[in-house]
Design a protein around this motif. Sequence first.
Motif, short mmCIF file in Angstrom:
data_model
loop_
_atom_site.label_atom_id
_atom_site.label_comp_id
_atom_site.label_asym_id
_atom_site.label_seq_id
_atom_site.Cartn_x
_atom_site.Cartn_y
_atom_site.Cartn_z
N PHE A 1 0.83 -1.21 0.00
CA PHE A 1 0.00 0.00 0.00
C PHE A 1 0.86 1.26 0.00
O PHE A 1 0.55 2.24 -0.68
CB PHE A 1 -0.91 -0.03 1.24
CG PHE A 1 -1.77 1.20 1.37
CD1 PHE A 1 -2.89 1.38 0.57
CD2 PHE A 1 -1.46 2.19 2.29
CE1 PHE A 1 -3.68 2.52 0.68
CE2 PHE A 1 -2.24 3.33 2.41
CZ PHE A 1 -3.36 3.48 1.60
N LEU A 2 1.95 1.19 0.76
CA LEU A 2 2.80 2.38 0.90
C LEU A 2 3.85 2.51 -0.21
O LEU A 2 4.51 3.53 -0.32
CB LEU A 2 3.50 2.38 2.26
CG LEU A 2 2.58 2.49 3.48
CD1 LEU A 2 3.39 2.35 4.76
CD2 LEU A 2 1.83 3.82 3.50
N LEU A 3 3.99 1.46 -1.03
CA LEU A 3 5.03 1.45 -2.07
C LEU A 3 5.03 2.69 -2.96
O LEU A 3 6.11 3.21 -3.27
CB LEU A 3 4.89 0.18 -2.91
CG LEU A 3 6.06 -0.12 -3.85
CD1 LEU A 3 7.34 -0.37 -3.05
CD2 LEU A 3 5.74 -1.32 -4.73
N ILE A 60 4.62 5.67 -2.28
CA ILE A 60 5.23 6.85 -1.63
C ILE A 60 6.75 6.87 -1.85
O ILE A 60 7.27 7.83 -2.42
CB ILE A 60 4.86 6.92 -0.13
CG1 ILE A 60 3.33 7.03 -0.01
CG2 ILE A 60 5.55 8.09 0.54
CD1 ILE A 60 2.82 6.87 1.40
N PRO A 61 7.49 5.79 -1.43
CA PRO A 61 8.93 5.84 -1.69
C PRO A 61 9.26 5.89 -3.17
O PRO A 61 10.24 6.51 -3.57
CB PRO A 61 9.47 4.56 -1.05
CG PRO A 61 8.30 3.72 -0.75
CD PRO A 61 7.12 4.62 -0.63
N THR A 62 8.39 5.28 -3.98
CA THR A 62 8.65 5.29 -5.43
C THR A 62 8.63 6.73 -5.94
O THR A 62 9.53 7.16 -6.67
CB THR A 62 7.59 4.45 -6.17
OG1 THR A 62 7.51 3.19 -5.54
CG2 THR A 62 7.94 4.29 -7.64
N ILE A 63 7.59 7.47 -5.52
CA ILE A 63 7.46 8.87 -5.97
C ILE A 63 8.64 9.69 -5.44
O ILE A 63 9.22 10.50 -6.16
CB ILE A 63 6.11 9.45 -5.50
CG1 ILE A 63 4.97 8.81 -6.30
CG2 ILE A 63 6.08 10.97 -5.63
CD1 ILE A 63 3.58 9.10 -5.78
N TYR A 87 -5.57 7.23 -0.62
CA TYR A 87 -4.50 7.90 -1.37
C TYR A 87 -4.75 9.40 -1.48
O TYR A 87 -3.80 10.18 -1.53
CB TYR A 87 -4.31 7.26 -2.74
CG TYR A 87 -3.45 6.01 -2.69
CD1 TYR A 87 -2.16 6.05 -2.16
CD2 TYR A 87 -3.93 4.79 -3.14
CE1 TYR A 87 -1.38 4.90 -2.08
CE2 TYR A 87 -3.16 3.63 -3.06
CZ TYR A 87 -1.89 3.70 -2.52
OH TYR A 87 -1.10 2.57 -2.43
N ILE A 88 -6.03 9.78 -1.52
CA ILE A 88 -6.32 11.23 -1.54
C ILE A 88 -5.83 11.85 -0.23
O ILE A 88 -5.20 12.92 -0.23
CB ILE A 88 -7.83 11.50 -1.75
CG1 ILE A 88 -8.21 11.15 -3.20
CG2 ILE A 88 -8.19 12.95 -1.45
CD1 ILE A 88 -9.69 11.20 -3.50
N ILE A 89 -6.09 11.18 0.88
CA ILE A 89 -5.63 11.69 2.19
C ILE A 89 -4.11 11.76 2.22
O ILE A 89 -3.52 12.78 2.61
CB ILE A 89 -6.16 10.80 3.34
CG1 ILE A 89 -7.68 10.89 3.42
CG2 ILE A 89 -5.54 11.21 4.67
CD1 ILE A 89 -8.30 10.06 4.51
#
Lengths: 305, 486
Positions: free
Chosen positions: A11-13, A15-18, B461-463
């Motif tokens: 789910f968080l992947l 974020i670090p990718t960006i 994801y919006i949050i």
Amino acid sequence: MKKFIFKTLLFLLPIPTIIICGLVMPTTPRASKSLLMASINKNSLLRNTQSPRVIFVGGSNTCFGLNSQTVYSKLGLNPINTGIHALIGIKYMIDNTVENIKKGDIVVLIPEYGHYYRNLDEGSEELMRIIFDVDFSNIKYLDIQQLFNIVSFLPKYALSKYKITEYINIQESDVYSVNSFNKYGDTYTHWGKKPERFIPFPTISGDFNYEVIKYFEKYNEEITKKGAVLLVSFPCYQASSFKNSINQIKKIEDELNHSKLNIIGTAKRYMMPDSMMFNTPYHLTKSGVEFRTALLIEDLKSRAK
Amino acid sequence: MLFNSLQFAIFLPIVFVLYWFVTNKNLSFQNLLLLISSYFFYACWDWRFMFLLMFSTLLDYFTALQMQYATNQNERKFWFWLSIVVNLGFLGIFKYFNFFSESFANTMSYLGWQINPLMIKVVLPVGISFYTFHGLSYVIDIYKQRIQAEKNFVDYAVFVSFFPLLVAGPIERATHLLPQIKKERKFEYLRAVDGLRQILWGLFKKVVIADKCAIFANQAFNNSGDMNGSTLFLGAIFFTFQIYGDFSGYSDIALGTARLFGIDLLRNFAYPYFSRDIAEFWRRWHISLSSWFKDYLYFPLGGSKGGNWMRIRNTFIIFIVSGFWHGANWTFITWGALNALFILPSVVLQTNRNNIDIVAKGRSLPTITELTQMLLTFTLTIFAWIFFRAENISHALNYISDIFSSSLFSTPKFDDMRQVLVILILIVLFMLIEWTGREDLYAIEKFALKYKRSIRYIFYYIIISAIFISILLSTGKEQQFIYFQF
């Protein structure tokens, strides 16, 4: 449990990718115009300027507070003004110059008062930007603490690469730009401008950082071995701000006078009238620049005697 | 180490993995890990104050055991008062000494004697009011023989210093937290997911709502002399949402983090801005502190048993003390006294427990009466927050008088009006989500669960994007939580 960790990571992947993509994207057009980019020219000056040289090392008080042409005319030395921004940290400023110091150089180190307190000598967001936007190879100069400090700015930096305003409709600042410096490294584009209104700095906060003096002493040893001379001086500082931190500044002066360093001038001598300040307590107007330059030349001359 | 910092984003997964993968076979090791992590977390602010925390913990642990094993009442009393005096003594020195010294000097100067106040230069240890109150509740409960003293020092130390609640609460009770610390904890997938969801919502409140509102609240309060009435009014509204987003956001992150470790903390906020009267507001705002004062101050003073006069006296006492707890400044005391005044009619008329359930329960919209009551309560709250935020009483009074000037109906003048508009829209959206989720523990607890996974993920994801965009537009450094200073 493993399912939880796997799904959370998945789910968080993005974020670090960006963030990683942002970090590796090239410097934006807006950042390319920033005053930090001037460090390329300044480093080139350090490498290529002929001896005899006088090198000014400090934050923006140095670039916004000196007329190197006058220094050249009065002292006959080739000046190099390496000052850009205090938040790069005095430690990086020192480390960045040391390998280009030559025999016979006079290095005038002018830290800003904040550099002596807390850990501001180690740099902040501007240090991160100078590494990531200007020259990544300079990361070799950073120690663990500096790396740790700049890490917290990386997400913001990475995300800034996705801002559309970084790429279009860029209006270059006429004061804080790569093109605001003259051939010696002084900021000069504000010299004809009217002073701006600003609030004096409050009392400098935090504990005195004794490591800063020790670091200067180490720097002194290194450049003395190279046959150069280190002189430490005081920044030009707005009188109102000076009064707010008078005890903190006195502490700095006492510690410097008790160190093994060669000190020129006094803190009070470089306390500037409010009318000579341009837009911050460390930035001078043209008349302030001339006044301060004259003081520094006097101090350098009296030292030479 | 702030909850909204990169350091915490690294610290939390490390402790989580060690907790569930390395020490999961042994409860003692798990608790020891929590204790070490909590002290590390605290030492990241200022390692020197870690010793104060250790001393306070040791003192309460030791005096509680002495009380338990005391052979007579005098001995019990001695250990009890020793703990109370030392705990309050530390709080007094670090937090209140300069205030009392200055107030004394001012009083003397009114009487014609000029004296220089004796001031001490000390930094307020982060969270001292919170962990002192933890310890006090424990010691009082032992003295009153409500609970048994904890013999295991590590377990007791975790109760005092568990990192999610260490610096800004919720103010836990031994009866609630200690049994959880002593019980074997099993990893529960849904509970952990719920914890993450609450952390996400807490971060949104802090980074998107509170930190954005702070920009304009600071502009208004720091330059109030130069601002017109409408700007000051908006500034007060921004502060009202700043403090809610900041503190309830912190509490959500604390509760969510604790849930990742299989521990449930006391609820601290329950949609206070939807309250229909001030009494309801105080049952929904900083619940753990309100209930602390109710149990350890209001009831021992006689509560509401002794007739109107005693009710009024006790109400004023707990609100003023509660205000003083927030900080050594007359502004906090006035804020407390104002709230006491606001609540007084319902205390006298005994209507203070009229609104127990959440407003419009089971309905989508409130009635006109409920809406009017909510707006009135909200307005009173804004008025009181002005004192809470102001530098001093005269600043607050000038601020209020400038609001009610002719310029109240002129155009607000903030530095960036476009951003003001964006924040106002964000606040409306935020309050709509809060309204929709007001029957749950936190607003998005079940909000997105009604929808299929793809929509749910888009919502999350919006949050997340809103949080990152806010970070991008900020100064780069994470902003401190307001309640850390208390």
